[in-house]
Motif scaffolding. Sequence first.
Motif, mmCIF file in Angstrom:
data_model
loop_
_atom_site.group_PDB
_atom_site.id
_atom_site.type_symbol
_atom_site.label_atom_id
_atom_site.label_comp_id
_atom_site.label_asym_id
_atom_site.label_seq_id
_atom_site.Cartn_x
_atom_site.Cartn_y
_atom_site.Cartn_z
ATOM 1 N N TRP A 36 43.088 56.028 43.566
ATOM 2 C CA TRP A 36 42.247 56.992 43.633
ATOM 3 C C TRP A 36 41.485 56.824 42.241
ATOM 4 C CZ3 TRP A 36 43.642 61.870 46.452
ATOM 5 C CH2 TRP A 36 42.321 62.927 46.449
ATOM 6 N N ALA A 37 40.957 55.826 41.896
ATOM 7 C CA ALA A 37 40.140 55.698 40.526
ATOM 8 C C ALA A 37 39.144 55.020 40.800
ATOM 9 C CB ALA A 37 40.983 55.580 39.523
ATOM 10 N N ASP A 38 38.179 54.785 39.844
ATOM 11 C CA ASP A 38 36.863 53.911 39.849
ATOM 12 C C ASP A 38 37.132 52.536 39.767
ATOM 13 O OD1 ASP A 38 33.963 53.893 40.178
ATOM 14 O OD2 ASP A 38 33.796 53.487 37.909
ATOM 15 N N VAL A 39 37.427 51.949 40.907
ATOM 16 C CA VAL A 39 37.554 50.425 40.876
ATOM 17 C C VAL A 39 36.725 49.590 41.805
ATOM 18 C CG1 VAL A 39 39.263 48.411 40.986
ATOM 19 C CG2 VAL A 39 40.051 50.828 40.201
ATOM 20 N N PRO A 40 35.305 49.588 41.590
ATOM 21 C CA PRO A 40 34.511 49.223 42.650
ATOM 22 C C PRO A 40 34.286 47.749 42.572
ATOM 23 C CG PRO A 40 33.109 49.899 40.692
ATOM 24 C CD PRO A 40 34.766 50.089 40.262
ATOM 25 N N ASP A 41 33.695 47.182 43.595
ATOM 26 C CA ASP A 41 33.100 45.903 43.719
ATOM 27 C C ASP A 41 34.197 44.867 43.485
ATOM 28 O OD1 ASP A 41 30.476 46.720 43.886
ATOM 29 O OD2 ASP A 41 30.370 46.781 41.663
ATOM 30 N N MET A 42 35.469 45.143 44.362
ATOM 31 C CA MET A 42 36.591 44.251 43.935
ATOM 32 C C MET A 42 36.391 42.923 44.831
ATOM 33 S SD MET A 42 37.179 47.513 45.474
ATOM 34 C CE MET A 42 38.117 47.280 47.078
ATOM 35 N N SER A 43 37.075 41.945 44.234
ATOM 36 C CA SER A 43 37.167 40.317 44.519
ATOM 37 C C SER A 43 38.581 40.042 44.183
ATOM 38 C CB SER A 43 35.968 39.704 43.735
ATOM 39 O OG SER A 43 36.083 38.397 44.249
ATOM 40 N N ILE A 44 39.268 39.555 45.305
ATOM 41 C CA ILE A 44 40.571 39.467 45.236
ATOM 42 C C ILE A 44 40.936 37.925 45.627
ATOM 43 C CG2 ILE A 44 43.091 39.964 46.226
ATOM 44 C CD1 ILE A 44 41.837 42.880 46.858
ATOM 45 N N VAL A 45 41.763 37.300 44.886
ATOM 46 C CA VAL A 45 42.315 36.017 45.323
ATOM 47 C C VAL A 45 43.954 36.053 45.324
ATOM 48 C CG1 VAL A 45 40.409 34.619 44.272
ATOM 49 C CG2 VAL A 45 42.408 35.037 43.065
ATOM 50 N N ARG A 46 44.329 35.164 46.073
ATOM 51 C CA ARG A 46 46.019 35.125 46.089
ATOM 52 C C ARG A 46 46.239 33.607 45.664
ATOM 53 N NH1 ARG A 46 49.504 32.896 49.433
ATOM 54 N NH2 ARG A 46 48.119 32.557 51.127
ATOM 55 N N VAL A 47 47.426 33.750 44.945
ATOM 56 C CA VAL A 47 47.983 32.343 44.294
ATOM 57 C C VAL A 47 49.407 32.481 44.271
ATOM 58 C CG1 VAL A 47 48.156 30.938 42.274
ATOM 59 C CG2 VAL A 47 46.061 32.028 42.568
ATOM 60 N N ASP A 48 49.755 31.477 45.421
ATOM 61 C CA ASP A 48 51.515 31.600 46.042
ATOM 62 C C ASP A 48 51.618 33.294 46.484
ATOM 63 O OD1 ASP A 48 51.740 29.067 45.380
ATOM 64 O OD2 ASP A 48 52.042 29.536 43.219
ATOM 65 N N ASP A 49 52.392 34.133 45.715
ATOM 66 C CA ASP A 49 52.663 35.341 46.160
ATOM 67 C C ASP A 49 52.259 36.309 45.325
ATOM 68 O OD1 ASP A 49 54.472 34.873 43.922
ATOM 69 O OD2 ASP A 49 56.020 35.837 44.949
ATOM 70 N N THR A 50 51.218 35.894 44.564
ATOM 71 C CA THR A 50 50.561 36.914 43.536
ATOM 72 C C THR A 50 49.165 37.076 43.777
ATOM 73 O OG1 THR A 50 52.268 36.016 41.888
ATOM 74 C CG2 THR A 50 50.386 37.373 41.097
ATOM 75 N N TYR A 51 48.726 38.358 43.975
ATOM 76 C CA TYR A 51 47.162 38.487 44.072
ATOM 77 C C TYR A 51 46.368 39.086 42.584
ATOM 78 C CZ TYR A 51 48.997 39.170 48.822
ATOM 79 O OH TYR A 51 49.818 39.167 49.912
ATOM 80 N N TYR A 52 45.276 38.612 42.566
ATOM 81 C CA TYR A 52 44.712 38.937 41.289
ATOM 82 C C TYR A 52 43.097 39.605 41.948
ATOM 83 C CZ TYR A 52 48.151 36.495 38.486
ATOM 84 O OH TYR A 52 49.065 35.828 38.164
ATOM 85 N N MET A 53 42.887 40.475 41.163
ATOM 86 C CA MET A 53 41.730 41.463 41.506
ATOM 87 C C MET A 53 40.676 41.578 40.480
ATOM 88 S SD MET A 53 41.177 44.951 43.505
ATOM 89 C CE MET A 53 42.087 46.163 42.262
ATOM 90 N N ALA A 54 39.362 41.404 40.417
ATOM 91 C CA ALA A 54 38.377 41.689 39.709
ATOM 92 C C ALA A 54 37.505 42.734 39.926
ATOM 93 C CB ALA A 54 37.556 40.346 39.156
ATOM 94 N N SER A 55 37.023 43.331 39.048
ATOM 95 C CA SER A 55 36.095 44.615 39.344
ATOM 96 C C SER A 55 34.764 44.764 38.137
ATOM 97 C CB SER A 55 37.125 46.089 39.470
ATOM 98 O OG SER A 55 36.425 47.046 39.769
ATOM 99 N N THR A 56 34.206 45.763 38.438
ATOM 100 C CA THR A 56 32.990 46.223 37.696
ATOM 101 C C THR A 56 33.383 47.353 36.755
ATOM 102 O OG1 THR A 56 31.338 45.383 39.328
ATOM 103 C CG2 THR A 56 30.705 47.131 37.808
ATOM 104 N N THR A 57 33.086 46.904 35.374
ATOM 105 C CA THR A 57 33.342 48.192 34.451
ATOM 106 C C THR A 57 31.846 48.252 33.643
ATOM 107 O OG1 THR A 57 34.469 46.917 33.078
ATOM 108 C CG2 THR A 57 35.590 48.304 34.246
ATOM 109 N N MET A 58 30.694 47.609 34.009
ATOM 110 C CA MET A 58 29.466 47.734 33.609
ATOM 111 C C MET A 58 29.283 47.741 32.108
ATOM 112 S SD MET A 58 27.814 50.507 36.371
ATOM 113 C CE MET A 58 27.936 49.774 38.138
#
Length: 525
Positions: A36-58
Motif C-alpha cells: 500500500w505505497a507508491d510502487v508504479p510501473d512495475m516490471s518483474i523477472v524471475r530467476v530460479d525461485d527469486t523474483y526481482y522488480m523494478a519501479s519508477t521513482t522519477m
Amino acid sequence: MKRTIYWVLAVMLFTACKSMPVTESNSHKAVNPIIWADVPDMSIVRVDDTYYMASTTMHMSPGLPIMKSKDLVNWELVSYAYNVLVDNDKMGLNNGERAYGNGSWAPSLRHHNGVFYASTFSATSGKTHIFKTTDIENGTWEEISFRPSIHDHSLFFDDDGKVYLIAGVGRITMVELEEDLSGVKAGTEKLLIENASAPAGDNIMLPAEGSQMFKVHGKYYLFNITWVRGGMRKVIIHRADQITGPYEGKLALRDRGIAQGGIIDTPEGNWFAYMFRDFGSVGRIPYLMPMKWQDGWPVLGVDGVVPDTLDIAVKNINAAGIVASDDFEREQGDNSLPLAWQWNHNPVNEYWSLQERSGYLRLKTSRVDADVLQARNTLTQRTFGPESAASTVVEVSNMKDGDFAGMIALQRRYGLVGVSRDGNSSSIIMVTNESEEPREVVRIELNQDKVYLKIACDFNNRADKAYFYYSLDGEVWTEIGESLQMAYTLPHFMGYRFGLFNYATKSAGGYVDFGYFDISDNTVE
C-alpha cells in the motif's frame, strides 16, 4: 535524551489487511494491494525461485529501485540501477529549474544470458538509458545511453539474438538495437499495431501505452493500457505468432482502474499478473492477481475481477521492505544511507553528513532558496497506507537568520512543520500549500535548542489527511496548525513522501542535526 525506536516487521504483518475484516478463511493468505505505497510501473523477472522488480521513482536519487521477493507478495529493496541519472540544472534544482514529475519513468527489467538489464527513459536527459549487471543485489551497474528518449518502452530479447524496444502511444512501433545496445539500428523501425486502443472502443481519452512484451509458448504477447472517457484504465493484450505481427487484440481487464503491468510464472508453473492502481495521495499501488491460459490468451483475475484475497499462504509485510527507521548511528567513515532513503533530486554531498556529529544526520545550507520545493538535500521516504507516521528530533542551535528546517509531507500540495530562525529567536511553524501559495498557519515561540516533530498520514477510505505535531520532550505531542488535505498532482506525479529538509532564505552556512527518523504504521503513539 536521544530516542531510537527500531523497526519491527511483526507490527507490519497485517497493515494491508486493516481495511477489510480478517476471517478464518483469509487470515493466513496474502491480500491486495500487496504494497500500500507508491510502487508504479512495475516490471518483474524471475530467476530460479527469486523474483526481482523494478519501479519508477522519477526525480528521486538514487533511482530505478530494484526489489526482491520469494513469494511475489513481500518485497524488499536490494539496489538501485543508478545514483545520479543526469547532472543538469533540472535534476540539480539549479537556476530555478526542477524535474518534478520527470526524471526517469517506467523501467523494463530483463534477465538474459546471466545478465540483468534495467532500461528506462527520461525527458530530463533526452535519452534512453540501459543499465546492466551480473549481480543485481550487490554488483555495480554499467550504463548505456543513447538518443532518442523512447517513451514507455519494453526491452525484449528474442530467441534469435536480436534485441528490440517496443513502444508507442496508440500507435505501437518496434526498433532493433545494436548488438551492444549502444543505440537504435538505422532503418529498423517497424509498425506493429496501428491502433492498439481499438479493443477498448472509440471513446478513448488516453491511447494505449505502457508496453510490456512477453514470449510464451512460442507466441508474442504485448500488454498495454488505455483509458476511455468517463471510464477507467483498462488492460489491452495483443498477440502474434511472429514479433513483426500481424497482431490480434482483446480487452483483458476492466476493474477499478487496475492496469499497466505484465505476467510472471512461478517455479511450480502457476501464473500471475501484476498491475498498479491509482489510489489517491498515497500514489500508485501494486496489485497481484491469478492468471490462467485459455485458448492461447492470458485470462486475468477471477471472473474479470482482481481478488482482494490471494491464494498465497503468506502474510503481507506491506511497506516494511521499502521503508526503514534510522537512528543515524554509523561506524567511523560510514556515510551510507539505508536503501529506503532517496534524495529529492540530486544531492550535493558536501552539504550533508553522518560523520560530522556521531549519531546525527547533519544538513547544511549551501545557498539561498525561496521555498522548500527548490531546496536541495531534502531526504525522503515513502508514506504508506492505510496509516503511517514519521517522527524526528532536530537540534537547531546552529541555524542562521532566515533558515528553515523540519519535516515535510512532500508533494505539490505539501504541508510541513519545522523551525524558523528570525534574528536571534526561533519559532515552531506549520505551513500548508494546499492552494497555489504556501500559507503559514501558526507560529509558536521556541525557547530551547531542540524540538521533536511528527507527521501522521491517514489513507483509510481515501481520507488522504496529514496531521502535524511537535513535542518539547519527545513524550507529549501537541497537534499544530491544521490538517492537510493531500492530493495526488500530475506536476509531481508521485505519492506523498516524508522528508527532512533545511534551507536558507537569507544567507548560507547554517546547519541542523537530526537525531533519528522513526517510521510507524500507526498514526497514534
